[in-house]
Design an enzyme around this catalytic site. Structure first.
Site, mmCIF file in Angstrom:
data_model
loop_
_atom_site.group_PDB
_atom_site.id
_atom_site.type_symbol
_atom_site.label_atom_id
_atom_site.label_comp_id
_atom_site.label_asym_id
_atom_site.label_seq_id
_atom_site.Cartn_x
_atom_site.Cartn_y
_atom_site.Cartn_z
ATOM 1 N N ARG A 86 0.794 -1.233 0.000
ATOM 2 C CA ARG A 86 0.000 0.000 0.000
ATOM 3 C C ARG A 86 0.828 1.287 0.000
ATOM 4 N NH1 ARG A 86 -3.835 -2.905 -1.984
ATOM 5 N NH2 ARG A 86 -5.310 -3.865 -0.520
ATOM 6 N N ASN A 116 0.015 -2.078 -7.633
ATOM 7 C CA ASN A 116 -1.269 -1.353 -7.727
ATOM 8 C C ASN A 116 -1.445 -0.406 -6.548
ATOM 9 O OD1 ASN A 116 -1.591 -3.512 -5.921
ATOM 10 N ND2 ASN A 116 -3.796 -3.681 -6.322
ATOM 11 N N ASP A 174 -1.601 -6.575 -11.099
ATOM 12 C CA ASP A 174 -2.465 -7.275 -10.157
ATOM 13 C C ASP A 174 -3.501 -6.347 -9.547
ATOM 14 O OD1 ASP A 174 -3.398 -9.405 -8.491
ATOM 15 O OD2 ASP A 174 -2.414 -8.384 -6.839
ATOM 16 N N HIS A 254 -3.101 -16.281 -7.549
ATOM 17 C CA HIS A 254 -4.259 -16.689 -6.750
ATOM 18 C C HIS A 254 -5.312 -17.520 -7.499
ATOM 19 C CE1 HIS A 254 -5.666 -13.062 -8.668
ATOM 20 N NE2 HIS A 254 -5.243 -12.230 -7.728
ATOM 21 N N ASN A 300 -10.865 -11.051 -4.073
ATOM 22 C CA ASN A 300 -10.949 -11.269 -5.516
ATOM 23 C C ASN A 300 -9.656 -11.927 -6.001
ATOM 24 O OD1 ASN A 300 -11.908 -11.218 -8.120
ATOM 25 N ND2 ASN A 300 -11.269 -9.112 -8.511
ATOM 26 N N ASP A 327 -1.395 -13.157 -0.969
ATOM 27 C CA ASP A 327 -2.162 -12.021 -1.497
ATOM 28 C C ASP A 327 -2.567 -11.092 -0.354
ATOM 29 O OD1 ASP A 327 -3.485 -10.282 -3.167
ATOM 30 O OD2 ASP A 327 -5.201 -11.592 -3.540
#
Length: 454
Positions: A86, A116, A174, A254, A300, A327
């Protein structure tokens, strides 16, 4: 792909790690499927390397620390190729220091961070800045993916060579799929120039759009729009064909569905260079956990049906699935404490990964402990890094675990800055007591204090 790199080649200083020191683990059960050892040994660490695996009681060090490890297990430390830190942009949820502390607490000696972020990591400068920060703040070695496409919009490739020169470990959008097959093909062509892996979030957005949980019995009962499993498997099949056509390698992130396992198996049979991962939550939970509408079970790809979970377990056992990756996806409370349709996808998982798999799959006899250790440390190799090994001359990347210890997940708080765990409150078996990463002690469980043995 290039020769495998040592984990310590990743950027880190070790903000929470002790200085390099000699260490003796006396009388530990040493289990390393790669080297074929499963015996009680004294593990001697000198100068950041495993110097000796001595007979119990025979190991010696001069200056350093001796730990009574009788009844404890020493494994190769784990490696997670799929973590969200993050930073930049959402340091209120996680940052390099807290995220790598969480990794160390889970027994991980190295992690790879996704791109991301806000803004996405799509320039050489962004990669360089993260690497510099890691050298100051990371508790374990950490590498950084760059995006495949600019701003993760799926339209224009990043300057892949520039990001590679800046130190990116690979490329991934991702969180979003690369929907345009032409763009995907170009990325695979450029892979030959940069020699770095491409990790893929496989999802057909036209099939999954508007969905919150797995499309099935539970979504129908709850009246919530579902995400069909074929939205994942059809994209895997497409990208596998493209990779085969271009002679490139892809890493699928994943896996969640039986059809996806079959798609990977078919691609391998056709000679495609494809690797893949599965998460602890997809291996141990199903969409039945969503019936109370707890958003901490929303991720997800989504938790799917029992048949999908069993297919993942068999895929792991058979070697179709190369590794277990968490993940790890931190979120703030305001992103989770809302109606499930509005809640963010994702859960944290670094600190519970081993214990969850051990409790739910190893103790009941579903999976062999050696296989789990191999797959938890196996995330290094598909992404270009040499997996940890316990043998003389190897860099010291070890995790010391009490497989008999019971603990309540999250009861003592988390090393992560976020708490959105789908395993919070669970009584688990198997506790990480110490993690040695790149030759240094990166983590000690609070009750496992310095000086427990002399």
């Amino acid at each position: 792909m290039a020769d495998l790199r040592p984990i310590s080649s990743l950027d880190w200083r070790g903000s929470e790690a002790e200085p390099e020191q000699d260490l003796l683990l006396r009388g530990a059960r040493v289990l390393d499927p790669r080297t074929g050892i499963d015996e009680v040994r004294d593990v001697v660490v000198r100068g950041g390397e495993i110097a000796e695996l001595a007979e119990p009681g025979a190991g010696e060090i001069g200056e350093g620390e001796t730990i009574d490890a009788e009844g404890l297990s020493a494994f190769p430390a784990f490696f997670d190729p799929h973590v969200h830190l993050r930073t930049p942009g959402r340091e209120d949820e996680e940052d390099l220091e807290t995220g790598t502390r969480a990794a160390a607490a889970g027994g991980f000696c190295g992690i790879l961070a996704m791109a991301n972020t806000e803004p996405p990591v799509d320039t050489a400068g962004a990669v360089a800045a993260l690497r510099e920060e890691a050298r100051e703040r990371a508790a374990v070695p950490v590498g950084f993916f760059g995006c495949v496409t600019r701003k993760m919009q799926g339209e224009e490739l990043v300057e892949m060579a520039d990001l590679a020169d800046a130190g990116a470990v690979g490329f991934s959008d991702d969180g979003l799929p690369i929907a345009d097959a032409r763009v995907m093909r170009r990325a695979l062509q450029y892979q030959h120039l940069v020699g770095l892996p491409i990790a893929l979030h496989e999802e057909d957005p036209r099939l999954s759009a508007g969905g919150s949980i797995h499309e099935g019995v539970v979504s129908a009962a709850l009246g919530i729009a579902g995400i069909p499993s074929v939205s994942e498997s059809t994209m895997i099949a497409r990208d596998a064909q493209l990779a085969g056509y271009e002679g490139s390698h892809i890493h699928v992130q994943h896996l969640s569905a039986a059809e996806s396992v079959a798609a990977v198996e078919a691609a391998r049979a056709a000679g495609v260079a494809i690797s893949c991962e599965a998460t602890p939550h997809h291996l141990t939970l199903t969409d039945e956990a969503l019936r109370p509408l707890d958003a901490n079970f929303k991720m997800n790809p989504p938790l799917r049906a029992e048949a999908d979970r069993q297919a993942l377990i068999e895929g792991l056992r058979a070697g179709t699935i190369d590794c277990i990756a968490t993940d790890h996806a931190p979120h703030s409370p305001d992103e989770k404490e809302v109606p499930i349709e509005e809640a963010a996808f994702g859960v944290i998982g670094l600190e519970t990964a081993f214990s969850v798999i051990y409790t739910d799959l190893v103790l009941p006899g579903v999976l062999d402990l050696g296989l789990v250790v191999e797959r938890l440390s196996g995330g290094a190799e598909p992404l270009g890094f040499a997996p940890p090994r316990i043998e003389p001359g190897a860099e010291a990347n070890l995790v010391l675990i009490d497989t008999e210890a019971e603990w309540d997940a999250g009861a003592e708080g988390w090393e992560s800055r976020s708490s959105n765990s789908c395993f919070a409150g669970r009584r688990l078996r198997g506790r990480v007591l110490m993690t040695v990463a790149a030759g240094r002690v990166a983590y000690r469980q609070r009750s496992f204090a310095l000086g427990v043995a002399q």
